[in-house]
Design a protein around this motif. Structure first.
Motif, short mmCIF file in Angstrom:
data_model
loop_
_atom_site.label_atom_id
_atom_site.label_comp_id
_atom_site.label_asym_id
_atom_site.label_seq_id
_atom_site.Cartn_x
_atom_site.Cartn_y
_atom_site.Cartn_z
N ILE A 144 36.58 -102.70 -4.10
CA ILE A 144 37.05 -102.14 -2.70
C ILE A 144 35.46 -101.58 -2.21
CG2 ILE A 144 38.42 -100.44 -1.86
CD1 ILE A 144 40.27 -100.40 -4.16
N GLU A 145 35.44 -102.37 -0.77
CA GLU A 145 34.57 -101.72 -0.24
C GLU A 145 34.66 -101.18 1.32
OE1 GLU A 145 31.68 -104.57 2.38
OE2 GLU A 145 30.67 -104.62 0.39
N ASN A 146 34.33 -99.86 1.59
CA ASN A 146 35.01 -99.29 2.88
C ASN A 146 36.58 -99.21 2.89
OD1 ASN A 146 32.21 -98.68 3.62
ND2 ASN A 146 32.05 -100.68 4.58
N LYS A 147 37.28 -99.03 1.98
CA LYS A 147 38.63 -99.06 1.92
C LYS A 147 39.55 -100.37 1.86
CE LYS A 147 39.04 -94.25 3.38
NZ LYS A 147 39.71 -93.41 4.31
N GLN A 148 38.56 -101.51 1.77
CA GLN A 148 38.94 -102.78 2.06
C GLN A 148 38.80 -103.55 0.76
OE1 GLN A 148 36.62 -104.53 5.51
NE2 GLN A 148 38.65 -104.38 6.78
N HIS A 149 39.88 -104.46 0.61
CA HIS A 149 39.96 -105.19 -0.95
C HIS A 149 39.29 -106.41 -0.69
CE1 HIS A 149 43.37 -102.14 -1.02
NE2 HIS A 149 43.21 -102.34 -2.57
N LYS A 150 38.42 -106.55 -1.80
CA LYS A 150 37.47 -107.83 -1.65
C LYS A 150 37.22 -108.53 -2.78
CE LYS A 150 33.12 -106.54 -1.91
NZ LYS A 150 31.99 -105.79 -1.98
N LEU A 151 37.14 -109.69 -2.54
CA LEU A 151 36.70 -110.71 -3.71
C LEU A 151 35.32 -111.13 -3.40
CD1 LEU A 151 37.80 -112.08 -6.16
CD2 LEU A 151 38.52 -114.22 -4.67
N GLN A 152 34.54 -110.81 -4.24
CA GLN A 152 32.94 -111.28 -3.91
C GLN A 152 32.67 -112.30 -4.92
OE1 GLN A 152 30.15 -108.07 -2.98
NE2 GLN A 152 28.73 -108.97 -4.46
N LEU A 153 31.78 -113.36 -4.37
CA LEU A 153 31.62 -114.51 -5.00
C LEU A 153 30.04 -114.69 -4.90
CD1 LEU A 153 34.08 -117.01 -3.94
CD2 LEU A 153 34.35 -115.74 -5.74
N THR A 154 29.32 -114.65 -6.03
CA THR A 154 27.88 -114.94 -5.93
C THR A 154 27.63 -116.47 -6.57
OG1 THR A 154 27.39 -112.59 -6.30
CG2 THR A 154 25.58 -114.07 -6.63
N ILE A 155 27.19 -117.32 -5.51
CA ILE A 155 26.87 -118.59 -5.85
C ILE A 155 25.47 -118.83 -6.15
CG2 ILE A 155 27.47 -120.94 -5.02
CD1 ILE A 155 29.18 -119.67 -2.78
N SER A 156 25.36 -119.76 -7.18
CA SER A 156 23.77 -120.06 -7.65
C SER A 156 23.79 -121.28 -7.90
CB SER A 156 23.29 -118.85 -8.82
OG SER A 156 23.40 -117.42 -8.42
N ASN A 157 22.99 -122.01 -7.40
CA ASN A 157 22.48 -123.33 -8.34
C ASN A 157 20.95 -123.61 -7.90
OD1 ASN A 157 22.17 -124.52 -5.64
ND2 ASN A 157 24.20 -125.08 -5.64
N SER A 158 20.73 -124.67 -8.42
CA SER A 158 19.09 -125.09 -8.36
C SER A 158 18.80 -125.58 -7.38
CB SER A 158 18.92 -126.24 -9.36
OG SER A 158 19.62 -127.40 -9.15
N HIS A 159 19.64 -125.82 -5.93
CA HIS A 159 19.15 -126.17 -4.73
C HIS A 159 19.06 -125.09 -3.78
CE1 HIS A 159 19.55 -130.17 -6.19
NE2 HIS A 159 20.74 -130.05 -6.58
N ILE A 160 19.98 -124.38 -3.93
CA ILE A 160 20.23 -122.90 -2.60
C ILE A 160 19.84 -121.58 -3.47
CG2 ILE A 160 21.67 -124.22 -1.12
CD1 ILE A 160 23.86 -122.63 -2.25
N LYS A 161 19.37 -120.67 -2.34
CA LYS A 161 19.21 -119.59 -3.01
C LYS A 161 20.64 -118.70 -3.26
CE LYS A 161 14.92 -118.48 -0.70
NZ LYS A 161 13.88 -118.28 -1.92
#
Length: 209
Positions: A61-78
């Motif tokens: 929960i961020e600033n009282k908002q319910h959040k699904l956070q995805l951190t995407i990592s691969n060999s091509h993009i940061k």
């Protein structure tokens, strides 16, 4: 008569063998099921596509908002951070764990696909520009069960490759505000659903009208 019975038996065994082989191939984990024409659709909708990436999933929960956070990592993009803001009831019902996924962001829609199982998690931003995005997709490309979101934000420039600058450390310009569906700056971009407006600064958020 015995010869006919033997032939029938052999044909029956052959049929069973072929059937089981086909069933095995259909479930073969070595044959991933990727989204159709994903890279082209991402380009058409000003989105981005990552074929197979490690995705770290967090629910908070961020600033009282319910959040699904995805951190995407691969060999091509940061590493990219996608934040999906949801109503509490939808947020509680999502069962998505960290793993290898195919990610297709279509500006006002997001598809998270597991290529090995074909299981998808689909999200849409229910706002007026969504119709333009849907018109560019093949029929039934998004399921009717896609979850409505408050908004989806992307941290950093999703076009940043490994050898290019990625996230801006701070001091990003302020944009958006009342009456704005989406906004962006060098730090992040966001699109918001009906009933919310977008604000961009060092972070990007959706605020209820």
């Amino acid at each position: 008569m015995k010869r006919i019975s033997l032939l029938v038996g052999l044909f029956s065994l052959a049929f069973v063998f072929i059937f089981l082989s086909c069933e095995k191939n259909a479930k073969d984990p070595d044959k991933p099921m990727f989204l159709i024409d994903a890279n082209n659709l991402a380009n058409q909708t000003d989105g981005f596509y990552s074929e197979v990436s490690q995705v770290t999933v967090e629910k908070n929960i961020e600033n009282k908002q319910h959040k699904l956070q995805l951190t995407i990592s691969n060999s091509h993009i940061k590493p990219q951070i996608v934040k999906i803001y949801l109503e509490e009831k939808d947020w509680k019902g999502i069962e998505l764990v960290s793993g290898q996924y195919e990610i297709l962001f279509l500006k006002y829609a997001l598809i998270i696909n597991n290529p090995l199982t074909g299981q998808k998690h689909e999200f849409i931003i229910n706002c007026q520009p969504l119709a333009e995005t849907l018109a560019k997709l093949p029929k039934n490309y998004l399921a009717a069960s896609a979850i409505n979101t408050i908004g989806i934000s992307i941290s950093g420039q999703h076009s940043a490759l490994r050898d290019q600058p990625g996230l801006v450390p701070g001091g990003c310009s302020t944009s958006g505000g009342t009456g704005t569906v989406s906004c962006s700056n060098a730090c992040c971009s966001i699109s918001c659903g009906t009933g919310y407006y977008a604000t961009c600064a060092n972070t990007c958020t959706c605020t209820k009208k």
